[in-house]
Design a protein around this motif. Structure first.
Motif, mmCIF file in Angstrom:
data_model
loop_
_atom_site.group_PDB
_atom_site.id
_atom_site.type_symbol
_atom_site.label_atom_id
_atom_site.label_comp_id
_atom_site.label_asym_id
_atom_site.label_seq_id
_atom_site.Cartn_x
_atom_site.Cartn_y
_atom_site.Cartn_z
ATOM 1 N N GLN A 152 -11.982 0.384 -17.668
ATOM 2 C CA GLN A 152 -11.902 0.283 -16.203
ATOM 3 C C GLN A 152 -10.847 0.478 -15.475
ATOM 4 O O GLN A 152 -9.719 0.131 -15.969
ATOM 5 C CB GLN A 152 -12.521 -1.225 -15.796
ATOM 6 N N ILE A 153 -10.604 1.448 -14.523
ATOM 7 C CA ILE A 153 -9.828 1.824 -13.804
ATOM 8 C C ILE A 153 -10.027 1.458 -12.495
ATOM 9 O O ILE A 153 -10.882 1.594 -11.749
ATOM 10 C CB ILE A 153 -9.235 3.327 -13.893
ATOM 11 N N ARG A 154 -8.978 0.584 -11.868
ATOM 12 C CA ARG A 154 -9.172 -0.137 -10.769
ATOM 13 C C ARG A 154 -8.303 0.528 -9.554
ATOM 14 O O ARG A 154 -7.044 0.626 -9.621
ATOM 15 C CB ARG A 154 -8.937 -1.728 -10.453
ATOM 16 N N ASN A 155 -8.926 0.975 -8.343
ATOM 17 C CA ASN A 155 -8.132 1.449 -7.233
ATOM 18 C C ASN A 155 -7.467 0.174 -6.472
ATOM 19 O O ASN A 155 -8.219 -0.522 -5.775
ATOM 20 C CB ASN A 155 -9.074 2.141 -6.435
ATOM 21 N N ARG A 156 -6.112 0.056 -6.394
ATOM 22 C CA ARG A 156 -5.497 -0.974 -5.411
ATOM 23 C C ARG A 156 -6.048 -1.004 -4.244
ATOM 24 O O ARG A 156 -6.127 -2.103 -3.602
ATOM 25 C CB ARG A 156 -4.177 -0.590 -5.353
ATOM 26 N N ASP A 157 -6.262 0.162 -3.192
ATOM 27 C CA ASP A 157 -6.649 0.006 -2.030
ATOM 28 C C ASP A 157 -8.127 -0.257 -1.804
ATOM 29 O O ASP A 157 -8.247 -0.914 -0.545
ATOM 30 C CB ASP A 157 -6.176 1.587 -1.452
ATOM 31 N N THR A 158 -9.009 0.129 -2.705
ATOM 32 C CA THR A 158 -10.444 -0.485 -2.230
ATOM 33 C C THR A 158 -10.803 -1.245 -3.158
ATOM 34 O O THR A 158 -11.812 -1.915 -2.863
ATOM 35 C CB THR A 158 -11.235 0.980 -2.409
ATOM 36 N N GLY A 159 -10.106 -1.799 -4.188
ATOM 37 C CA GLY A 159 -10.626 -2.727 -5.294
ATOM 38 C C GLY A 159 -11.919 -2.189 -5.955
ATOM 39 O O GLY A 159 -12.379 -3.039 -6.741
ATOM 40 N N HIS A 219 0.902 -1.179 0.004
ATOM 41 C CA HIS A 219 0.167 -0.227 -0.031
ATOM 42 C C HIS A 219 0.782 1.161 0.248
ATOM 43 O O HIS A 219 0.800 2.069 0.962
ATOM 44 C CB HIS A 219 -0.835 -0.093 1.319
ATOM 45 N N LEU A 220 1.824 1.424 -0.953
ATOM 46 C CA LEU A 220 2.437 2.513 -1.103
ATOM 47 C C LEU A 220 1.718 3.829 -1.295
ATOM 48 O O LEU A 220 0.644 3.723 -2.232
ATOM 49 C CB LEU A 220 3.539 2.368 -2.207
ATOM 50 N N SER A 221 1.992 4.845 -0.738
ATOM 51 C CA SER A 221 1.333 6.079 -1.325
ATOM 52 C C SER A 221 1.504 6.352 -2.827
ATOM 53 O O SER A 221 2.575 6.000 -3.123
ATOM 54 C CB SER A 221 2.051 7.276 -0.549
ATOM 55 N N PRO A 222 0.465 6.745 -3.229
ATOM 56 C CA PRO A 222 0.652 6.784 -4.841
ATOM 57 C C PRO A 222 1.559 7.863 -5.125
ATOM 58 O O PRO A 222 2.226 7.677 -6.266
ATOM 59 C CB PRO A 222 -0.986 7.499 -5.206
ATOM 60 N N VAL A 223 2.027 8.647 -4.236
ATOM 61 C CA VAL A 223 2.876 9.600 -4.856
ATOM 62 C C VAL A 223 4.460 9.107 -4.778
ATOM 63 O O VAL A 223 5.304 9.456 -5.409
ATOM 64 C CB VAL A 223 3.124 10.900 -4.062
ATOM 65 N N LEU A 224 4.579 8.178 -3.911
ATOM 66 C CA LEU A 224 5.945 7.262 -3.852
ATOM 67 C C LEU A 224 6.016 6.079 -4.822
ATOM 68 O O LEU A 224 6.940 5.626 -4.974
ATOM 69 C CB LEU A 224 6.105 6.900 -2.397
ATOM 70 N N ALA A 225 4.796 5.559 -5.075
ATOM 71 C CA ALA A 225 4.779 4.222 -5.737
ATOM 72 C C ALA A 225 5.690 4.419 -7.123
ATOM 73 O O ALA A 225 5.480 5.198 -7.997
ATOM 74 C CB ALA A 225 3.333 3.853 -6.280
ATOM 75 N N PRO A 226 6.476 3.464 -7.372
ATOM 76 C CA PRO A 226 7.465 3.597 -8.699
ATOM 77 C C PRO A 226 6.662 3.522 -9.794
ATOM 78 O O PRO A 226 6.924 4.516 -10.787
ATOM 79 C CB PRO A 226 8.059 2.229 -8.653
ATOM 80 N N ASN A 252 -3.424 -9.305 -8.861
ATOM 81 C CA ASN A 252 -2.715 -9.477 -7.845
ATOM 82 C C ASN A 252 -1.199 -9.362 -7.890
ATOM 83 O O ASN A 252 -0.598 -8.785 -6.931
ATOM 84 C CB ASN A 252 -2.888 -11.015 -7.498
ATOM 85 N N ARG A 253 -0.572 -9.390 -9.242
ATOM 86 C CA ARG A 253 0.679 -9.026 -9.449
ATOM 87 C C ARG A 253 1.132 -7.626 -9.226
ATOM 88 O O ARG A 253 1.855 -7.192 -8.507
ATOM 89 C CB ARG A 253 1.256 -9.413 -10.870
ATOM 90 N N PHE A 254 0.114 -6.619 -9.794
ATOM 91 C CA PHE A 254 0.383 -5.390 -9.589
ATOM 92 C C PHE A 254 0.090 -4.721 -8.133
ATOM 93 O O PHE A 254 0.568 -3.884 -7.903
ATOM 94 C CB PHE A 254 -0.546 -4.688 -10.491
ATOM 95 N N ASP A 255 -0.721 -5.510 -7.367
ATOM 96 C CA ASP A 255 -1.037 -5.129 -6.079
ATOM 97 C C ASP A 255 0.337 -5.427 -5.155
ATOM 98 O O ASP A 255 0.721 -4.848 -4.479
ATOM 99 C CB ASP A 255 -2.243 -5.989 -5.519
ATOM 100 N N GLU A 256 1.036 -6.430 -5.708
ATOM 101 C CA GLU A 256 2.219 -6.870 -4.930
ATOM 102 C C GLU A 256 3.557 -5.764 -5.207
ATOM 103 O O GLU A 256 4.131 -5.445 -4.356
ATOM 104 C CB GLU A 256 2.659 -8.145 -5.461
ATOM 105 N N MET A 257 3.155 -5.357 -6.364
ATOM 106 C CA MET A 257 4.185 -4.255 -6.583
ATOM 107 C C MET A 257 3.804 -2.840 -6.318
ATOM 108 O O MET A 257 4.786 -1.804 -6.500
ATOM 109 C CB MET A 257 4.233 -4.086 -8.304
ATOM 110 N N GLY A 258 2.660 -2.663 -5.759
ATOM 111 C CA GLY A 258 2.198 -1.513 -5.091
ATOM 112 C C GLY A 258 1.869 -0.426 -6.202
ATOM 113 O O GLY A 258 1.760 0.854 -5.910
#
Length: 358
Positions: free
Chosen positions: A327-334, A248-255, A303-309
């Motif tokens: 469709q655009i999916r939010n990692r934190d809420t699904g 759950h990296l902050s969106p501004v920090l996520a690579p 799942n792979r992208f969630d693991e990568m943050g």
């Protein structure tokens, strides 16, 4: 805009050992790879954004020399008026003996990057300014973290070099680690600098010339990177005994801000659309992860992208070709939202832009 909730709300479990965090980082190619490098760069950008760009009269120095040596010329640049600040970024040989054994895999036994912030203000207002700076730094760490309750503030012992000091500490699985120090150093360093260099270190206050007080903040990029990775790691129970790992990296920090998924039978057309979307978002300054051709099921990709943050995933399907929407999916809420392709840049920019605490 249509909103669809596609994931079951997961059950949070306790953060596991640091070994599990390192194992996931190796699995996702973070360690010594582009993920870790880009995360470090994003942390650096966020520090500079807060302590230079958004700070009043703050000057960046990125040479190995002691930043205090630049004080006289900056004082002259300011026409002998304060307050002002010096932000210093430099590399130095890491003292591995003082680092936790748990954190050394992220250091790779190389130099560490030090961030120092020197603020010079009137002695009459130093206590208020010091308290404000402590709050600014504490808020910065908490805003960029996922679990802000793991941060604490503690007092440093006063001595001849430090009039007062605070430590920002973070609770790692093995105990508290100091991630930043903020110290009121008074005016002794400036007096010694003036004696050594014969340069003027006093500012003008009416007809008087006075030494200002110096407040100093110190942290390292390596400790910050380790903290944000540990802080972001969460295990979620999804179905039965199945456990899902998420950063759950902050969106501004996520690579990577956005990943692109492909789903459907119209492979050639879908590939053209995903290439266009990735190019469009890159032009707006966003790091995009397009894994190109894959035969993996959609859930495996997510799942792979969630693991990568990765904070957001764009799903391009057969219907995209017909409707021009994705469709655009939010990692934190699904949660998945339906967006027109042309609306993606504004949506992503809005959700990955850092807003500093007031």
């Amino acid at each position: 805009m249509n909103v669809v909730c596609c994931d079951l709300v997961p059950t949070m479990t306790q953060v596991p050992s640091w070994d599990k965090v390192l194992k996931l980082l190796k699995k996702t190619q973070y360690l010594y790879g582009p993920g870790l490098s880009q995360l470090r760069e994003n942390v650096r950008k966020m520090w500079l954004d807060r302590m230079v760009t958004k700070a009043e009269s703050s000057f960046l120095i990125d040479v190995p020399a002691d930043p205090l040596e630049y004080y006289p010329q900056l004082l002259a640049l300011r026409n002998e008026h304060i307050p002002f600040s010096i932000a210093h970024v430099c590399s130095r040989t890491a003292d591995l003996s003082s680092q936790s054994e748990h954190l050394k895999p992220l250091w790779n036994f190389g130099p560490e990057t030090c961030f120092t912030f020197l603020h010079f203000c009137p002695q009459a207002s130093v206590n208020t300014t010091y308290d404000q700076l402590v709050n600014v730094r504490f808020s910065w760490w908490k805003q960029l973290s996922y679990n802000s309750s793991d941060f604490t503030l503690s007092n440093m012992e006063e001595n001849s070099a430090v009039l007062s000091g605070r430590r920002i500490q973070y609770k790692f699985p093995w105990g508290l680690e100091t991630v930043e120090t903020i110290c009121n150093l008074g005016d002794e360093h400036l007096k010694k600098l003036q004696q050594k260099t014969k340069s003027n270190c006093q500012y003008s206050q009416g007809k008087k010339c006075i030494y200002p007080s110096q407040i100093q903040c110190d942290m390292t990029l390596e400790m910050a990177t380790a903290l944000f990775l540990k802080d972001a790691y969460v295990e979620k129970s999804v179905k039965g005994n199945e456990v899902k790992q998420v950063l759950h990296l902050s969106p501004v920090l996520a690579p990577f801000k956005v990943a692109v998924c492909r789903q459907g039978e119209r492979h050639e057309e879908i590939s053209e659309v995903t290439t266009y979307i990735a190019s469009m978002l890159r032009k707006h300054g966003h790091q995009i992860l397009d894994t190109c051709h894959t035969k993996n099921h959609l859930n495996m990709q997510l799942n792979r992208f969630d693991e990568m943050g990765v904070p957001f995933t764009v799903i391009v399907s057969d219907s995209t070709i017909e409707t021009g929407t994705v469709q655009i999916r939010n990692r934190d809420t699904g949660i998945q939202e339906t967006l027109a392709i042309g609306d993606l840049p504004l949506y992503v920019t809005k959700h990955v832009t850092y807003q500093a605490a007031s």
